[in-house]
Write an enzyme that holds these catalytic residues in place. Structure first.
Site, mmCIF file in Angstrom:
data_model
loop_
_atom_site.group_PDB
_atom_site.id
_atom_site.type_symbol
_atom_site.label_atom_id
_atom_site.label_comp_id
_atom_site.label_asym_id
_atom_site.label_seq_id
_atom_site.Cartn_x
_atom_site.Cartn_y
_atom_site.Cartn_z
ATOM 1 N N SER A 50 9.993 -8.280 1.452
ATOM 2 C CA SER A 50 11.182 -7.513 2.075
ATOM 3 C C SER A 50 10.758 -7.244 3.632
ATOM 4 O O SER A 50 11.521 -7.055 4.391
ATOM 5 C CB SER A 50 11.680 -6.402 1.343
ATOM 6 O OG SER A 50 10.457 -5.269 1.298
ATOM 7 N N GLY A 77 10.545 -7.532 -2.628
ATOM 8 C CA GLY A 77 9.893 -7.344 -3.730
ATOM 9 C C GLY A 77 8.696 -8.312 -4.121
ATOM 10 O O GLY A 77 7.997 -8.318 -5.199
ATOM 11 N N ASN A 107 3.528 -5.322 -2.206
ATOM 12 C CA ASN A 107 4.053 -5.174 -3.470
ATOM 13 C C ASN A 107 2.919 -5.292 -4.633
ATOM 14 O O ASN A 107 3.343 -5.130 -5.890
ATOM 15 C CB ASN A 107 5.174 -6.002 -3.668
ATOM 16 C CG ASN A 107 6.298 -5.579 -2.907
ATOM 17 O OD1 ASN A 107 6.667 -4.511 -2.429
ATOM 18 N ND2 ASN A 107 6.953 -6.555 -2.214
ATOM 19 N N ASP A 197 12.049 4.796 4.070
ATOM 20 C CA ASP A 197 11.522 5.443 2.565
ATOM 21 C C ASP A 197 10.256 5.182 2.731
ATOM 22 O O ASP A 197 9.608 5.025 1.814
ATOM 23 C CB ASP A 197 12.027 4.439 1.841
ATOM 24 C CG ASP A 197 11.804 2.931 1.745
ATOM 25 O OD1 ASP A 197 11.068 2.508 2.868
ATOM 26 O OD2 ASP A 197 12.086 2.004 1.060
ATOM 27 N N HIS A 200 9.739 0.542 3.954
ATOM 28 C CA HIS A 200 10.564 -0.220 4.704
ATOM 29 C C HIS A 200 10.769 0.177 6.199
ATOM 30 O O HIS A 200 11.069 1.277 6.303
ATOM 31 C CB HIS A 200 11.808 -0.659 3.979
ATOM 32 C CG HIS A 200 11.670 -1.181 2.652
ATOM 33 N ND1 HIS A 200 11.786 -0.682 1.598
ATOM 34 C CD2 HIS A 200 11.439 -2.466 2.362
ATOM 35 C CE1 HIS A 200 11.378 -1.185 0.529
ATOM 36 N NE2 HIS A 200 11.214 -2.651 0.831
#
Length: 245
Positions: A50, A77, A107, A197, A200
């Site tokens: 992402s 992801g 991830n 967040d 990101h």
């Protein structure tokens, strides 16, 4: 008979994402990429998770990267084994890019730093086998989490190992992502203005990441132009020389 007891690295074994939600979105994105590849002739290919995908949703992408004929193959992801599966299953076919940008690994939280490093290097190996003419930029993984945490420490190890390993690989550049770009050195905190967040990137966060990345891409593209021009001149000179009998 000697039995190999070395466990297989799950981060370096190609694997599609399991469709646990039942909507087949991941595979749909892969198929869309295969269609886009047939339609376009990208000079630069971005591939990863992402952090790559969301870059294409920014004004920076439109202003700074689209003019360079870039194609974005990021899926949210994705872990290293998922990107590895994609590059082995058509996403590097029928194109001949000059530069390939890889960013993946954040991830892989269930894997060790060593496993993630090897998974990324396995992707690089496949990229080089399928696109030997391309310059590969392995982008360091940005830090994550508002406060200091074990994942940040693991990312530092991964980036350090990648920097060392990439030095020994031909046509591969490791682009370091300095943690101080995002981590306040006095508090150890990451601001939501850079990562909304704490993973990101915002527009401001992508600006920090993109400045050095864009410079590296442009430098590599210029090198391609120089090589191509030199080849053209050499061929022209050879064509003008009399043939020896």
């Amino acid at each position: 008979m000697r039995i190999n007891t070395v466990p297989m690295n799950p981060a370096a074994v190609p694997q599609p994402v399991e469709d646990v939600q039942g909507d087949d979105r991941w595979m749909s994105q892969h198929h869309r990429f295969l269609a886009e590849i047939k339609e376009k002739e990208p000079e630069v290919v971005f591939i990863g998770d992402s952090l790559i995908r969301n870059l294409s949703l920014t004004q920076l992408w439109k202003q700074m990267f689209e003019p360079l004929h870039c194609l974005n193959l990021g899926i949210g992801g994705d872990q290293t084994q998922n990107v590895l599966w994609r590059v082995l299953n058509g996403e590097l076919e029928e194109i001949s890019p000059k530069v390939i940008v890889l960013l993946v690994g954040t991830n892989n939280y269930d894997h060790t730093a060593e496993q993630v490093t090897d998974g990324i290097l396995e992707i690089v190996h496949v990229i080089q086998s399928k696109q030997p003419q391309a310059q590969v930029i392995v982008t360091g993984i940005p830090p994550r989490g508002e406060k200091p945490n074990p994942l940040r420490e693991k990312i530092i190890k991964i980036n350090g190992s990648l920097a060392e390993e990439c030095e020994n690989l031909q046509n591969v550049t490791f682009l370091n992502v300095d943690p101080s770009l995002f981590v306040n050195q006095s508090t150890g905190l990451i601001s939501a203005t850079d990562m909304y967040d704490y993973l990101h990137l915002t527009q401001a966060g992508y600006q920090k990441l993109s400045d050095s990345l864009l410079e590296e891409i442009q430098n590599l593209l210029q090198e391609f132009i120089k090589v191509e021009n030199t080849s053209i001149i050499t061929e022209s000179i050879e064509g003008d020389l009399p043939n020896e009998k």
